[in-house]
Design a protein around this motif. Structure first.
Motif, PDB file in Angstrom:
ATOM      1  N   HIS A  55       0.844  -1.198   0.000  1.00 56.59           N
ATOM      2  CA  HIS A  55       0.000   0.000   0.000  1.00 56.59           C
ATOM      3  C   HIS A  55       0.875   1.243   0.000  1.00 56.59           C
ATOM      4  CE1 HIS A  55       0.747  -1.013   4.263  1.00 56.59           C
ATOM      5  NE2 HIS A  55       0.796   0.297   4.440  1.00 56.59           N
ATOM      6  N   GLU A  56       0.267   2.390  -0.287  1.00 58.60           N
ATOM      7  CA  GLU A  56       1.018   3.634  -0.341  1.00 58.60           C
ATOM      8  C   GLU A  56       0.113   4.841  -0.092  1.00 58.60           C
ATOM      9  OE1 GLU A  56       1.184   5.277  -4.793  1.00 58.60           O
ATOM     10  OE2 GLU A  56       2.330   3.423  -4.556  1.00 58.60           O
ATOM     11  N   ILE A  57       0.741   5.945   0.322  1.00 62.94           N
ATOM     12  CA  ILE A  57       0.083   7.248   0.366  1.00 62.94           C
ATOM     13  C   ILE A  57       1.015   8.223  -0.344  1.00 62.94           C
ATOM     14  CG2 ILE A  57      -1.269   6.857   2.466  1.00 62.94           C
ATOM     15  CD1 ILE A  57       0.883   8.341   4.029  1.00 62.94           C
ATOM     16  N   ALA A  58       0.440   9.225  -1.016  1.00 61.42           N
ATOM     17  CA  ALA A  58       1.259  10.135  -1.797  1.00 61.42           C
ATOM     18  C   ALA A  58       0.660  11.531  -1.802  1.00 61.42           C
ATOM     19  CB  ALA A  58       1.396   9.623  -3.233  1.00 61.42           C
ATOM     20  N   VAL A  59       1.550  12.517  -1.970  1.00 67.75           N
ATOM     21  CA  VAL A  59       1.158  13.908  -2.167  1.00 67.75           C
ATOM     22  C   VAL A  59       1.839  14.392  -3.445  1.00 67.75           C
ATOM     23  CG1 VAL A  59       1.312  16.266  -1.304  1.00 67.75           C
ATOM     24  CG2 VAL A  59       0.851  14.401   0.275  1.00 67.75           C
ATOM     25  N   GLU A  60       1.067  15.016  -4.322  1.00 65.42           N
ATOM     26  CA  GLU A  60       1.610  15.535  -5.577  1.00 65.42           C
ATOM     27  C   GLU A  60       1.144  16.975  -5.786  1.00 65.42           C
ATOM     28  OE1 GLU A  60       1.466  11.151  -7.757  1.00 65.42           O
ATOM     29  OE2 GLU A  60       0.177  12.774  -8.458  1.00 65.42           O
ATOM     30  N   VAL A  61       2.059  17.813  -6.256  1.00 67.68           N
ATOM     31  CA  VAL A  61       1.746  19.193  -6.577  1.00 67.68           C
ATOM     32  C   VAL A  61       2.045  19.412  -8.056  1.00 67.68           C
ATOM     33  CG1 VAL A  61       2.343  21.612  -6.182  1.00 67.68           C
ATOM     34  CG2 VAL A  61       2.226  20.036  -4.261  1.00 67.68           C
ATOM     35  N   THR A  62       1.050  19.871  -8.829  1.00 66.27           N
ATOM     36  CA  THR A  62       1.239  20.072 -10.261  1.00 66.27           C
ATOM     37  C   THR A  62       0.723  21.446 -10.690  1.00 66.27           C
ATOM     38  OG1 THR A  62      -0.930  19.212 -10.957  1.00 66.27           O
ATOM     39  CG2 THR A  62       0.836  17.597 -10.615  1.00 66.27           C
ATOM     40  N   LYS A  63       1.137  21.821 -11.893  1.00 71.32           N
ATOM     41  CA  LYS A  63       0.647  23.052 -12.501  1.00 71.32           C
ATOM     42  C   LYS A  63       0.476  22.804 -13.993  1.00 71.32           C
ATOM     43  CE  LYS A  63       1.256  28.040 -12.396  1.00 71.32           C
ATOM     44  NZ  LYS A  63       2.003  29.163 -11.774  1.00 71.32           N
ATOM     45  N   GLU A  64      -0.560  23.399 -14.584  1.00 73.75           N
ATOM     46  CA  GLU A  64      -0.797  23.228 -16.019  1.00 73.75           C
ATOM     47  C   GLU A  64       0.198  24.096 -16.785  1.00 73.75           C
ATOM     48  OE1 GLU A  64      -4.818  22.446 -18.144  1.00 73.75           O
ATOM     49  OE2 GLU A  64      -4.477  24.609 -18.283  1.00 73.75           O
ATOM     50  N   VAL A  65       1.132  23.439 -17.495  1.00 67.11           N
ATOM     51  CA  VAL A  65       2.172  24.159 -18.227  1.00 67.11           C
ATOM     52  C   VAL A  65       1.837  24.266 -19.715  1.00 67.11           C
ATOM     53  CG1 VAL A  65       3.994  23.594 -16.585  1.00 67.11           C
ATOM     54  CG2 VAL A  65       3.503  22.018 -18.460  1.00 67.11           C
ATOM     55  N   LEU A  66       0.966  23.390 -20.188  1.00 69.24           N
ATOM     56  CA  LEU A  66       0.445  23.415 -21.545  1.00 69.24           C
ATOM     57  C   LEU A  66      -1.040  23.082 -21.459  1.00 69.24           C
ATOM     58  CD1 LEU A  66       3.267  21.463 -23.450  1.00 69.24           C
ATOM     59  CD2 LEU A  66       2.821  23.931 -23.590  1.00 69.24           C
TER      60      LEU A  66
END
Length: 224
Positions: A55-66
């Motif tokens: 199992h896993e837990i995750a945090v992701e931060v993204t931004k729309e670049v296109l």
């Protein structure tokens, strides 16, 4: 665990401080987890199958670049369990023998670049493609060691001094988003190398112990 929480907190802080970013919180379970098979002096130590569901837990931060394309960073805590032991029952000089290896449990903290392409469809359910690429910091609990039971008597043998090396991490797959809830299915691999033998020996064995699986994840997206 403190380092993981710190990394997740930092990513969350970056997201909240940068306008136009997305913060994803994800939790996942592994399907059909597999390890590389280790052969020690001709003896097969383990089966490919993991002994339990990872199992896993995750945090992701993204931004729309296109248009429709997001780029960002992620950090996760992953518990892979350990490879299922290979048990061999033999008859040696009229005596019944059972030989098996103890396998260490492996966990990983990958830091990675993540990409997400939102397919341009005008529906409530929004499909997407996703890929991760990064570096996996690996850790083991326990040691590699073999055991012998002969005529119901167990012989105690010392375990090898065992370490695990870090390696690459990547994943690829897809999913869908609905009202900021997400669900995806990804194929993932954590590269790892097990090193074992006498502590100060120059002839320590090195064996690949990569972990691969299909991960089903659910999550939620926050917009800032």
């Amino acid at each position: 665990m403190k380092k993981i929480l710190l990394g997740m907190t930092l990513l969350s802080t970056v997201a909240m401080g940068a306008e136009g970013t997305n913060l994803y919180l994800r939790a996942g379970a592994d399907i059909n987890g597999k390890f590389d098979v280790i052969v020690d002096n001709g003896q097969v130590a383990n089966k490919k199958k993991a002994d339990k569901m990872g199992h896993e837990i995750a945090v992701e931060v993204t931004k729309e670049v296109l248009p429709n394309f997001e780029l960002g960073l992620g950090v996760a805590y992953q518990n892979h369990g350990k490879a299922e032991k290979n048990i061999e029952n033999l008859i040696y000089e009229g005596r019944k023998r059972t030989i098996y290896y103890e396998m260490p449990e492996m966990k990983s903290i990958p830091l990675y670049v993540t990409t997400k392409y939102n397919l341009p469809v005008n529906t409530m359910i929004k499909p997407y493609l996703k890929a991760d690429l990064g570096y996996s910091f690996n850790k083991i609990n326990g040691k590699l060691g073999w055991n012998l039971i002969e005529n119901n008597h167990k012989f105690d043998y010392p375990s090898y001094e065992t370490e695990v090396k870090n390696g690459a991490y990547f994943g690829i797959g897809g999913g869908f988003e609905y009202n900021d809830f997400t669900m995806d299915l990804m194929y993932k691999i954590n590269k790892a190398e097990l090193e074992y033998g006498e502590k100060d020996s120059k002839k320590r064995e090195k064996k690949d112990l990569d972990y691969s699986r299909i991960t089903l994840s659910v999550g939620y997206k926050f917009n800032f």
